[in-house]
Design an enzyme around this catalytic site. Structure first.
Site, mmCIF file in Angstrom:
data_model
loop_
_atom_site.group_PDB
_atom_site.id
_atom_site.type_symbol
_atom_site.label_atom_id
_atom_site.label_comp_id
_atom_site.label_asym_id
_atom_site.label_seq_id
_atom_site.Cartn_x
_atom_site.Cartn_y
_atom_site.Cartn_z
ATOM 1 N NE ARG A 26 -0.151 0.887 4.839
ATOM 2 C CZ ARG A 26 0.392 2.062 5.142
ATOM 3 N NH1 ARG A 26 0.159 3.112 4.390
ATOM 4 N NH2 ARG A 26 1.177 2.182 6.201
ATOM 5 C CD GLU A 62 6.976 7.145 18.441
ATOM 6 O OE1 GLU A 62 6.378 7.062 17.353
ATOM 7 O OE2 GLU A 62 7.960 6.418 18.755
ATOM 8 C CD1 TRP A 84 4.277 9.710 15.685
ATOM 9 C CD2 TRP A 84 2.646 8.704 14.547
ATOM 10 N NE1 TRP A 84 4.284 8.390 16.056
ATOM 11 C CE2 TRP A 84 3.293 7.745 15.369
ATOM 12 C CE3 TRP A 84 1.593 8.293 13.744
ATOM 13 C CZ2 TRP A 84 2.900 6.407 15.407
ATOM 14 C CZ3 TRP A 84 1.203 6.965 13.772
ATOM 15 C CH2 TRP A 84 1.855 6.033 14.592
ATOM 16 C CE1 TYR A 141 1.411 0.921 17.937
ATOM 17 C CE2 TYR A 141 1.848 2.986 16.808
ATOM 18 C CZ TYR A 141 1.845 1.605 16.818
ATOM 19 O OH TYR A 141 2.253 0.914 15.709
ATOM 20 N NE ARG A 170 3.314 -19.512 32.354
ATOM 21 C CZ ARG A 170 3.227 -20.270 33.458
ATOM 22 N NH1 ARG A 170 4.252 -20.322 34.304
ATOM 23 N NH2 ARG A 170 2.140 -20.976 33.715
ATOM 24 N NE ARG A 171 -3.019 -16.319 32.825
ATOM 25 C CZ ARG A 171 -4.076 -16.861 33.424
ATOM 26 N NH1 ARG A 171 -4.915 -16.072 34.103
ATOM 27 N NH2 ARG A 171 -4.285 -18.156 33.372
ATOM 28 C CB CYS A 190 4.071 -0.976 13.020
ATOM 29 S SG CYS A 190 3.515 -0.122 11.534
ATOM 30 N NE ARG A 215 0.306 -3.909 11.297
ATOM 31 C CZ ARG A 215 0.567 -3.382 10.108
ATOM 32 N NH1 ARG A 215 0.988 -4.141 9.118
ATOM 33 N NH2 ARG A 215 0.410 -2.090 9.912
ATOM 34 C CB SER A 216 4.348 -4.203 9.197
ATOM 35 O OG SER A 216 4.873 -3.500 8.091
ATOM 36 C CG ASP A 218 10.726 1.752 7.039
ATOM 37 O OD1 ASP A 218 11.914 1.440 6.827
ATOM 38 O OD2 ASP A 218 10.227 2.805 6.615
ATOM 39 C CG ASN A 226 9.438 0.162 15.876
ATOM 40 O OD1 ASN A 226 9.240 -0.445 14.826
ATOM 41 N ND2 ASN A 226 8.810 1.288 16.171
ATOM 42 C CG HIS A 256 9.025 -3.948 4.928
ATOM 43 N ND1 HIS A 256 8.066 -4.474 5.767
ATOM 44 C CD2 HIS A 256 8.892 -2.602 4.994
ATOM 45 C CE1 HIS A 256 7.382 -3.474 6.316
ATOM 46 N NE2 HIS A 256 7.860 -2.335 5.867
ATOM 47 C CB ILE A 257 14.812 -2.622 2.723
ATOM 48 C CG1 ILE A 257 15.603 -3.095 3.944
ATOM 49 C CG2 ILE A 257 15.461 -1.386 2.113
ATOM 50 C CD1 ILE A 257 16.998 -3.610 3.601
ATOM 51 C CE1 TYR A 258 7.226 0.891 1.693
ATOM 52 C CE2 TYR A 258 8.412 1.089 3.764
ATOM 53 C CZ TYR A 258 7.222 0.925 3.067
ATOM 54 O OH TYR A 258 6.047 0.785 3.758
#
Length: 320
Positions: A26, A62, A84, A141, A170-171, A190, A215-216, A218, A226, A256-258
């Site tokens: 996308r 942030e 952002w 977030y 563990r929760r 993300c 999940r994703s 950059d 992150n 991934h790398i753009y």
């Protein structure tokens, strides 16, 4: 401090360049691999990349914004942190296209006008009775951390309570994925899950560890932020619960790398990942409530690095 963070990061970038599958997404064309990890011992230094300068003030601000619980970028804009802005502007244009406003029937702000209205804390009243506050991101977030779901759960307070009273649980989980609202916010989350685990170190002290699930990712731009953000959070939680810091395990699903970032990645990979040691984080030891932290309470000591490298940020034209 020993530095194997840059080395692991380099290995991931090389892996993606060599083995990545080309995909149209996308927000642009990427090279992508599935399921990768980076393991960091926080006792051996703070994970700020040394092969390029990391904007750590932005990371800290942030994170403090996340903890405020208000998913509006006006706090960040006031702090001159603009990571952002483009997502918020894209979200504004989407809402403006989808909703009718007699107050603003045709005009759509330019980006500069939009940021001005964010600073002025202006709002748009739509004809269906809903209100858009300039800079809002929807349920992102900050809102999810401090006001999750229909029961308005403050996940951060619950995590601190469990760490203090039931550290073997563990929760102890922080989730950033709310199925009801994920498709209607400015950006699908993300970094979707933080799992906390307490172990004992050799001195018998409780030690806080965390698995950061993304999940994703950059990898040239998002991953350094992150990982640093999660490490700051672990240090803060450990301090307010009287623990030591332990390990941070990053788990990436789609890494991934753009393709428009390949030149900047190639430039970074020419640098020596072992030239500089990792810096050290010192927090204001007088802070015992996580909501009391301010930027001035974070001290990064002995941070040496190569210069920063600019790479394109791809935000896409929609939010799916």
């Amino acid at each position: 401090m020993e530095n194997n963070f840059d080395t692991q990061y380099f290995n991931l970038l090389k892996d993606i360049l060599q083995n990545g599958e080309k995909k149209d997404t996308r927000s642009g064309e990427v090279l992508s691999v599935f399921g990768r990890t980076i393991r960091i011992d926080l006792q051996k230094g703070f994970p700020l990349l040394t092969t390029k300068r990391v904007f750590y003030r932005g990371v800290i601000e942030e994170l403090l914004w996340f903890l405020r619980g208000e998913s509006n970028i006006n706090y960040l804009v006031d702090k001159d942190v603009h990571i952002w802005d483009k997502d918020a502007y894209r979200y504004y244009k989407k809402l403006k296209d989808e909703n009718r406003s007699s107050e603003y029937p045709t005009h759509t702000d330019t980006f500069e006008e939009f940021i001005h209205n964010v600073k002025k804390k202006k709002s748009i009243f739509f004809d269906d009775g809903t209100v858009y506050k300039y800079g809002s991101l929807g349920r992102m977030y900050p809102s999810l951390w401090r006001n999750y779901g229909r029961r308005h759960i403050d996940q951060i307070k619950n995590i601190i309570k469990e760490l203090k009273n039931n550290p073997t649980s563990r929760r102890i989980i922080l989730t950033c994925y709310e199925p009801e609202t994920a498709d209607h916010a400015a950006l699908y989350p993300c970094h979707i899950l933080y799992e906390f685990n307490v172990s004992k170190n050799k001195q018998g002290r409780n030690t806080l560890n965390c698995v950061l699930n993304c999940r994703s990712t950059d990898c040239p731009l998002g991953l350094p932020f992150n990982i640093a953000s999660a490490a700051f959070l672990i240090h803060m939680l450990a301090q307010v619960t009287d623990m030591e810091v332990g390990e941070l395990l990053y788990v990436g699903c789609d890494c991934h790398i753009y393709t428009n970032q390949i030149d900047s990645v190639t430039e970074q990979l020419q640098r020596d990942p072992c030239k500089f040691k990792l810096p050290v984080l010192e927090l204001n030891k007088h802070i015992t409530d996580i909501d009391d932290f301010k930027y001035e309470d974070f001290k990064i000591l002995n941070y040496e690095s190569y210069p920063s490298i600019k790479a394109p940020l791809s935000v896409g034209d929609n939010i799916k």
